[in-house]
Design an enzyme around this catalytic site. Structure first.
Site, PDB file in Angstrom:
ATOM      1  CD  GLU A  53      50.046  39.567  45.619  1.00  0.00           C
ATOM      2  OE1 GLU A  53      49.811  38.854  44.626  1.00  0.00           O
ATOM      3  OE2 GLU A  53      50.059  40.817  45.559  1.00  0.00           O
ATOM      4  NE  ARG A  57      47.252  46.580  47.861  1.00  0.00           N
ATOM      5  CZ  ARG A  57      46.464  46.055  46.945  1.00  0.00           C
ATOM      6  NH1 ARG A  57      45.159  46.176  47.034  1.00  0.00           N
ATOM      7  NH2 ARG A  57      46.966  45.408  45.930  1.00  0.00           N
ATOM      8  CE  LYS A 141      50.252  42.422  40.830  1.00  0.00           C
ATOM      9  NZ  LYS A 141      49.597  42.221  42.128  1.00  0.00           N
TER      10      LYS A 141
HETATM   11  C1  3PG Z   1      46.556  43.396  43.305  1.00  0.00           C
HETATM   12  O1  3PG Z   1      47.017  43.965  44.248  1.00  0.00           O
HETATM   13  O2  3PG Z   1      47.164  42.489  42.742  1.00  0.00           O
HETATM   14  C2  3PG Z   1      45.252  43.841  42.777  1.00  0.00           C
HETATM   15  O3  3PG Z   1      44.844  45.025  43.370  1.00  0.00           O
HETATM   16  C3  3PG Z   1      44.186  42.834  42.922  1.00  0.00           C
HETATM   17  O4  3PG Z   1      43.283  43.200  41.978  1.00  0.00           O
HETATM   18  P1  3PG Z   1      41.727  42.866  42.117  1.00  0.00           P
HETATM   19  O5  3PG Z   1      41.273  43.506  43.378  1.00  0.00           O
HETATM   20  O6  3PG Z   1      41.120  43.479  40.874  1.00  0.00           O
HETATM   21  O7  3PG Z   1      41.613  41.373  42.135  1.00  0.00           O
END
Ligand code: 3PG
Length: 219
Positions: A53, A57, A141
């Site tokens: 994924e 960003r 999600k």
């Molecule tokens: C996302 O975008 O799904 C989350 O920011 C990932 O979360 P994590 O950095 O706590 O794994």
């Protein structure tokens, strides 16, 4: 918990079926450059996780999706952090194979659906789960998972809302991933722990492959 034969089937068919069945742990990746995205995707695949994924960003994110789609065809690349309809459109043009949003509005959900790609709308409450189901989405999600009740939340919604299946993301780690994966309404978990910033900066791809291999063995 899945049977061994189901697990084998899931891993043997990463290009078909639902997003939740691609890999037990969906690597959430932030790429500073397209080349970095490609290197990370290759390292993850080498460790046994042929899906990514790629979060929208960074300015290079769409280029990274495009580069992974063309240069690492063995990896199923999706676009994450879809927060507006336009991003859904751009992601599909870049070659994304699925879409993920951190939260859901009706215009966003409609835009993701209009792409024709599989997608995971983000939810964090029971009412949001019900709205998503009402819109025809059963794969969701759960974000931010740890901050929104974690495994206790998912256990609580399993009985009243059995149709919903989740990819919990946000605060998932190597230490708590197995607890999530043991729940019947969890298809996979997502997380950024497989791609530590210091490993990416040092181009320590073997370390990322090792983390991926540990995650791939979780289910
Ligand atoms: C996302 O975008 O799904 C989350 O920011 C990932 O979360 P994590 O950095 O706590 O794994």
């Amino acid at each position: 918990m899945s049977s061994t034969s189901e697990t084998v089937t899931r891993r043997a068919t990463p290009r078909t079926g639902s997003v939740l069945d691609l890999v037990p742990v969906m690597p959430v990746v932030v790429a500073a450059t397209a080349a970095e995205g490609v290197a990370v995707a290759r390292a993850l695949a080498a460790g046994g996780l042929p899906a990514v994924e790629l979060t929208l960003r960074t300015p290079a994110a769409l280029d990274a999706v495009r580069a992974i789609a063309s240069e690492v065809p063995e990896v199923v690349v999706g676009a994450g952090t879809i927060v507006g309809p336009r991003q859904a459109e751009l992601a599909v043009r870049a070659g994304a194979r699925f879409l993920v949003s951190p939260g859901t509005t009706r215009p966003l959900l409609d835009a993701m659906r209009d792409t024709g790609l599989p997608f995971l709308p983000g939810v964090a409450t029971v009412s949001e789960v019900l709205s998503a189901l009402d819109a025809g989405c059963t794969e969701l999600k759960f974000f931010p998972a740890e901050a929104s009740g974690g495994t206790a939340f998912l256990r609580s919604v399993a009985a009243p809302v059995p149709a919903a299946r989740f990819c919990p993301t946000g605060g998932i780690t190597a230490a708590n991933a197995a607890a999530y994966l043991s729940l019947p309404n969890v298809g996979c978990v997502g997380g950024s722990w497989l791609t530590p910033a210091d490993a990416v900066a040092a181009e320590d791809w073997p370390r990322i492959s090792r983390l991926a291999a540990e995650a791939a063995a979780l289910r």
